[in-house]
Design a protein around this motif. Sequence first.
Motif, PDB file in Angstrom:
ATOM      1  N   VAL A   1     -28.286  -7.770 -39.214  1.00  0.00           N
ATOM      2  CA  VAL A   1     -27.413  -6.686 -38.759  1.00  0.00           C
ATOM      3  C   VAL A   1     -27.173  -6.842 -37.268  1.00  0.00           C
ATOM      4  O   VAL A   1     -28.097  -7.045 -36.498  1.00  0.00           O
ATOM      5  CB  VAL A   1     -28.032  -5.300 -39.057  1.00  0.00           C
TER       6      VAL A   1
ATOM      7  N   LEU B   1     -21.927  -1.208 -36.600  1.00  0.00           N
ATOM      8  CA  LEU B   1     -22.935  -2.022 -37.283  1.00  0.00           C
ATOM      9  C   LEU B   1     -22.217  -3.007 -38.189  1.00  0.00           C
ATOM     10  O   LEU B   1     -21.360  -2.611 -38.989  1.00  0.00           O
ATOM     11  CB  LEU B   1     -23.853  -1.128 -38.119  1.00  0.00           C
ATOM     12  N   THR B   2     -22.553  -4.288 -38.073  1.00  0.00           N
ATOM     13  CA  THR B   2     -21.979  -5.313 -38.935  1.00  0.00           C
ATOM     14  C   THR B   2     -23.108  -6.190 -39.453  1.00  0.00           C
ATOM     15  O   THR B   2     -24.218  -6.168 -38.936  1.00  0.00           O
ATOM     16  CB  THR B   2     -20.958  -6.189 -38.172  1.00  0.00           C
TER      17      THR B   2
ATOM     18  N   ILE C   1     -27.914   0.221 -46.233  1.00  0.00           N
ATOM     19  CA  ILE C   1     -26.681   0.517 -45.486  1.00  0.00           C
ATOM     20  C   ILE C   1     -26.715   1.965 -45.002  1.00  0.00           C
ATOM     21  O   ILE C   1     -26.461   2.254 -43.828  1.00  0.00           O
ATOM     22  CB  ILE C   1     -25.434   0.256 -46.353  1.00  0.00           C
ATOM     23  N   GLU C   2     -27.043   2.872 -45.908  1.00  0.00           N
ATOM     24  CA  GLU C   2     -27.105   4.290 -45.553  1.00  0.00           C
ATOM     25  C   GLU C   2     -28.197   4.551 -44.522  1.00  0.00           C
ATOM     26  O   GLU C   2     -28.022   5.331 -43.586  1.00  0.00           O
ATOM     27  CB  GLU C   2     -27.319   5.127 -46.812  1.00  0.00           C
TER      28      GLU C   2
ATOM     29  N   ALA D   1     -29.317   2.501 -42.264  1.00  0.00           N
ATOM     30  CA  ALA D   1     -28.901   1.967 -40.965  1.00  0.00           C
ATOM     31  C   ALA D   1     -28.070   2.992 -40.200  1.00  0.00           C
ATOM     32  O   ALA D   1     -28.256   3.176 -38.994  1.00  0.00           O
ATOM     33  CB  ALA D   1     -28.117   0.671 -41.152  1.00  0.00           C
ATOM     34  N   THR D   2     -27.174   3.676 -40.895  1.00  0.00           N
ATOM     35  CA  THR D   2     -26.361   4.705 -40.243  1.00  0.00           C
ATOM     36  C   THR D   2     -27.244   5.834 -39.727  1.00  0.00           C
ATOM     37  O   THR D   2     -27.108   6.280 -38.593  1.00  0.00           O
ATOM     38  CB  THR D   2     -25.300   5.266 -41.201  1.00  0.00           C
TER      39      THR D   2
ATOM     40  N   VAL E   1     -21.105   6.492 -35.339  1.00  0.00           N
ATOM     41  CA  VAL E   1     -21.463   5.183 -35.894  1.00  0.00           C
ATOM     42  C   VAL E   1     -20.399   4.769 -36.898  1.00  0.00           C
ATOM     43  O   VAL E   1     -20.028   5.548 -37.777  1.00  0.00           O
ATOM     44  CB  VAL E   1     -22.837   5.217 -36.598  1.00  0.00           C
ATOM     45  N   GLN E   2     -19.915   3.552 -36.756  1.00  0.00           N
ATOM     46  CA  GLN E   2     -19.040   2.968 -37.767  1.00  0.00           C
ATOM     47  C   GLN E   2     -19.846   1.873 -38.445  1.00  0.00           C
ATOM     48  O   GLN E   2     -20.240   0.894 -37.822  1.00  0.00           O
ATOM     49  CB  GLN E   2     -17.765   2.395 -37.156  1.00  0.00           C
ATOM     50  N   ASN E   3     -20.133   2.063 -39.719  1.00  0.00           N
ATOM     51  CA  ASN E   3     -20.972   1.130 -40.452  1.00  0.00           C
ATOM     52  C   ASN E   3     -20.089   0.164 -41.236  1.00  0.00           C
ATOM     53  O   ASN E   3     -19.420   0.551 -42.175  1.00  0.00           O
ATOM     54  CB  ASN E   3     -21.904   1.904 -41.392  1.00  0.00           C
ATOM     55  N   ARG E   4     -20.111  -1.098 -40.824  1.00  0.00           N
ATOM     56  CA  ARG E   4     -19.360  -2.162 -41.507  1.00  0.00           C
ATOM     57  C   ARG E   4     -20.308  -3.126 -42.213  1.00  0.00           C
ATOM     58  O   ARG E   4     -19.940  -4.257 -42.529  1.00  0.00           O
ATOM     59  CB  ARG E   4     -18.516  -2.931 -40.493  1.00  0.00           C
ATOM     60  N   ILE E   5     -21.539  -2.704 -42.430  1.00  0.00           N
ATOM     61  CA  ILE E   5     -22.528  -3.555 -43.091  1.00  0.00           C
ATOM     62  C   ILE E   5     -22.131  -3.750 -44.548  1.00  0.00           C
ATOM     63  O   ILE E   5     -21.703  -2.818 -45.219  1.00  0.00           O
ATOM     64  CB  ILE E   5     -23.937  -2.931 -43.008  1.00  0.00           C
TER      65      ILE E   5
END
Length: 92
Positions: free
Chosen positions: A40, A51-52, A61-62, A64-65, A77-81
């Motif tokens: 990540v 986050l990528t 994924i959840e 990480a946010t 937070v923009q989660n692009r994982i």
Amino acid sequence: MASRTALEPEIEAEIANRASVEAAVANALAIAGGIDAADVEVTMENDQIVLTGTVGTVGEIERATAVAMAVEGVHSVQNRILLGGPAINERH
């Protein structure tokens, strides 16, 4: 005529703050339980943490946010994982 050097300390402070927040989020992800953040990447774009990378489960994924949002200085937070790696409980 305004001097350009008057802005440099502000720009340097903003860059240092951005790097500090990115590092704090990356560290929080690394030590958080329930997520393998090895793949990540954390960056900051327009006052928003991005986050990528890949993890093994939707839960990661959840998580990480949630972990990123809990870091001081993080407002969005923009989660692009993406799903892609082995699940954390499947690693040997």
